[in-house]
Design a protein around this motif. Structure first.
Motif, PDB file in Angstrom:
ATOM      1  N   TRP A   1     -73.305  18.142   0.678  1.00  0.00           N
ATOM      2  CA  TRP A   1     -73.457  19.597   0.748  1.00  0.00           C
ATOM      3  C   TRP A   1     -74.471  20.017  -0.324  1.00  0.00           C
ATOM      4  O   TRP A   1     -74.231  19.876  -1.510  1.00  0.00           O
ATOM      5  CB  TRP A   1     -72.116  20.274   0.516  1.00  0.00           C
ATOM      6  N   LYS A   2     -75.619  20.536   0.136  1.00  0.00           N
ATOM      7  CA  LYS A   2     -76.672  20.976  -0.769  1.00  0.00           C
ATOM      8  C   LYS A   2     -76.420  22.428  -1.140  1.00  0.00           C
ATOM      9  O   LYS A   2     -76.794  23.365  -0.428  1.00  0.00           O
ATOM     10  CB  LYS A   2     -78.039  20.812  -0.104  1.00  0.00           C
ATOM     11  N   ILE A   3     -75.750  22.617  -2.280  1.00  0.00           N
ATOM     12  CA  ILE A   3     -75.371  23.969  -2.704  1.00  0.00           C
ATOM     13  C   ILE A   3     -76.584  24.780  -3.131  1.00  0.00           C
ATOM     14  O   ILE A   3     -76.679  25.987  -2.864  1.00  0.00           O
ATOM     15  CB  ILE A   3     -74.355  23.879  -3.859  1.00  0.00           C
ATOM     16  N   ALA A   4     -77.520  24.141  -3.810  1.00  0.00           N
ATOM     17  CA  ALA A   4     -78.746  24.794  -4.289  1.00  0.00           C
ATOM     18  C   ALA A   4     -79.903  23.839  -4.044  1.00  0.00           C
ATOM     19  O   ALA A   4     -79.697  22.660  -3.770  1.00  0.00           O
ATOM     20  CB  ALA A   4     -78.623  25.148  -5.774  1.00  0.00           C
ATOM     21  N   PRO A   5     -81.139  24.328  -4.136  1.00  0.00           N
ATOM     22  CA  PRO A   5     -82.283  23.435  -3.907  1.00  0.00           C
ATOM     23  C   PRO A   5     -82.295  22.196  -4.799  1.00  0.00           C
ATOM     24  O   PRO A   5     -82.847  21.170  -4.423  1.00  0.00           O
ATOM     25  CB  PRO A   5     -83.491  24.342  -4.199  1.00  0.00           C
ATOM     26  N   ASN A   6     -81.658  22.297  -5.978  1.00  0.00           N
ATOM     27  CA  ASN A   6     -81.697  21.155  -6.912  1.00  0.00           C
ATOM     28  C   ASN A   6     -80.312  20.588  -7.223  1.00  0.00           C
ATOM     29  O   ASN A   6     -80.144  19.828  -8.175  1.00  0.00           O
ATOM     30  CB  ASN A   6     -82.377  21.578  -8.217  1.00  0.00           C
ATOM     31  N   PHE A   7     -79.292  20.943  -6.414  1.00  0.00           N
ATOM     32  CA  PHE A   7     -77.938  20.460  -6.700  1.00  0.00           C
ATOM     33  C   PHE A   7     -77.186  20.225  -5.388  1.00  0.00           C
ATOM     34  O   PHE A   7     -77.183  21.079  -4.499  1.00  0.00           O
ATOM     35  CB  PHE A   7     -77.163  21.468  -7.556  1.00  0.00           C
ATOM     36  N   ALA A   8     -76.538  19.053  -5.298  1.00  0.00           N
ATOM     37  CA  ALA A   8     -75.792  18.714  -4.086  1.00  0.00           C
ATOM     38  C   ALA A   8     -74.524  17.953  -4.451  1.00  0.00           C
ATOM     39  O   ALA A   8     -74.510  17.136  -5.386  1.00  0.00           O
ATOM     40  CB  ALA A   8     -76.642  17.873  -3.139  1.00  0.00           C
ATOM     41  N   LEU A   9     -73.454  18.221  -3.707  1.00  0.00           N
ATOM     42  CA  LEU A   9     -72.204  17.469  -3.826  1.00  0.00           C
ATOM     43  C   LEU A   9     -72.138  16.452  -2.691  1.00  0.00           C
ATOM     44  O   LEU A   9     -72.624  16.711  -1.587  1.00  0.00           O
ATOM     45  CB  LEU A   9     -70.997  18.408  -3.741  1.00  0.00           C
ATOM     46  N   ARG A  10     -71.512  15.305  -2.941  1.00  0.00           N
ATOM     47  CA  ARG A  10     -71.397  14.294  -1.894  1.00  0.00           C
ATOM     48  C   ARG A  10     -70.101  13.497  -2.077  1.00  0.00           C
ATOM     49  O   ARG A  10     -69.561  13.395  -3.176  1.00  0.00           O
ATOM     50  CB  ARG A  10     -72.592  13.355  -1.911  1.00  0.00           C
ATOM     51  N   GLY A  11     -69.618  12.940  -0.972  1.00  0.00           N
ATOM     52  CA  GLY A  11     -68.402  12.145  -1.025  1.00  0.00           C
ATOM     53  C   GLY A  11     -68.288  11.249   0.193  1.00  0.00           C
ATOM     54  O   GLY A  11     -68.897  11.514   1.240  1.00  0.00           O
ATOM     55  N   THR A  12     -67.513  10.165   0.067  1.00  0.00           N
ATOM     56  CA  THR A  12     -67.308   9.244   1.179  1.00  0.00           C
ATOM     57  C   THR A  12     -65.871   8.747   1.183  1.00  0.00           C
ATOM     58  O   THR A  12     -65.184   8.717   0.149  1.00  0.00           O
ATOM     59  CB  THR A  12     -68.226   8.004   1.097  1.00  0.00           C
ATOM     60  N   TYR A  13     -65.435   8.349   2.378  1.00  0.00           N
ATOM     61  CA  TYR A  13     -64.163   7.635   2.544  1.00  0.00           C
ATOM     62  C   TYR A  13     -64.412   6.514   3.534  1.00  0.00           C
ATOM     63  O   TYR A  13     -65.019   6.733   4.593  1.00  0.00           O
ATOM     64  CB  TYR A  13     -63.060   8.560   3.085  1.00  0.00           C
ATOM     65  N   SER A  14     -63.968   5.317   3.199  1.00  0.00           N
ATOM     66  CA  SER A  14     -64.186   4.194   4.104  1.00  0.00           C
ATOM     67  C   SER A  14     -63.051   3.187   3.981  1.00  0.00           C
ATOM     68  O   SER A  14     -62.350   3.134   2.959  1.00  0.00           O
ATOM     69  CB  SER A  14     -65.530   3.510   3.818  1.00  0.00           C
TER      70      SER A  14
END
Length: 243
Positions: free
Chosen positions: A87-100
């Motif tokens: 999820w790109k919250i701002a042009p220079n900041f993004a949150l990310r996550g995975t489950y596997s």
């Protein structure tokens, strides 16, 4: 979709695995007993299908779903999924996550090898040697052990989770921080002799005793789905680019 095109990939695989190891005849017959020996002769067919779906549901949100099905002719099938999002919250900041999820099938040497012999020395039998005694032979045992394959083994399974962020505070500087946790269960291993003697009732047939004296004569240390491992930590990556 609102965030871009939907993409999908599919694939498949079929392979044949075989393994054969024949020990020296004198070693296999026990004429040379110091070395110990074990042979293996097994084969199987593995077939797999897998797919991955990339779905930018809304603008600035990237999601991905994947799944894999593996079928092993010698034991079972397994389904392993994976899901991720950014999820790109701002042009220079993004949150990310995975489950596997994942799995490891028992190796052919773990399911089809012949028993191997060995010895454990300097052992203390907690039943017949409750307190140290130099005159008690059960306080310093040397015990023959039989190790080798177990056709009843199950696969090892794992679950993984990650969450983190990507931040570009200024031009040519990038910082990523990701926390992860991995849990693996049904790990394939042999039981430690000291642990086995301390928990003998939990593993019937693994300790062979003399019926009249109760002295340990042999360990049966076949491969077993024993334990689990949990790992967690944080990865930090700082990159600075300079012309």
């Amino acid at each position: 979709l609102a965030g871009g095109p939907l993409s999908i990939a599919v694939g498949g695989e079929v392979r044949r695995e075989s393994f054969m190891s024949t020990p020296d005849p004198m070693t296999a017959s026990g004429a040379i007993s110091v070395l110990g020996s074990a042979g293996a002769n097994g084969n199987r067919t593995v077939s797999s299908v897998y797919t991955e779906l990339s779905a930018p549901i809304v603008k600035n949100l990237e999601t991905s779903l994947a799944a894999r099905i593996d079928n092993y002719s010698d034991f079972c099938s397994a389904v392993t999924p994976k899901a991720s999002a950014k999820w790109k919250i701002a042009p220079n900041f993004a949150l990310r996550g995975t489950y596997s999820e994942g799995f490891r099938a028992p190796a052919l040497t773990e399911t089809s090898s012949s028993p191997g012999k060995g010895f454990y020395s300097g052992l203390t039998d907690p039943k017949l040697c409750p307190t140290p005694d130099v005159n008690n032979e059960n306080c310093h045992l040397s015990v023959e052990s039989i190790s080798g394959s177990n056709p009843k083994l199950k696969p090892e399974y794992s679950k993984s989770r990650t969450i983190g962020f990507v931040w570009d505070p200024v031009e040519n500087v990038s910082l990523t921080v990701d926390s992860f946790r991995i849990k693996r269960r049904d790990e394939i291993s042999s039981i430690d002799p000291d642990y086995l003697m301390a928990h003998e009732a939990d593993y019937p047939g693994f300790v062979v005793r003399d019926p009249s004296t109760g002295v340990i004569k042999q360990f049966n240390l076949l491969y077993t789905n024993l334990g689990s491992t949990s790992i967690k930590g944080t990865d930090v990556d700082l990159r600075i680019r300079q012309n």
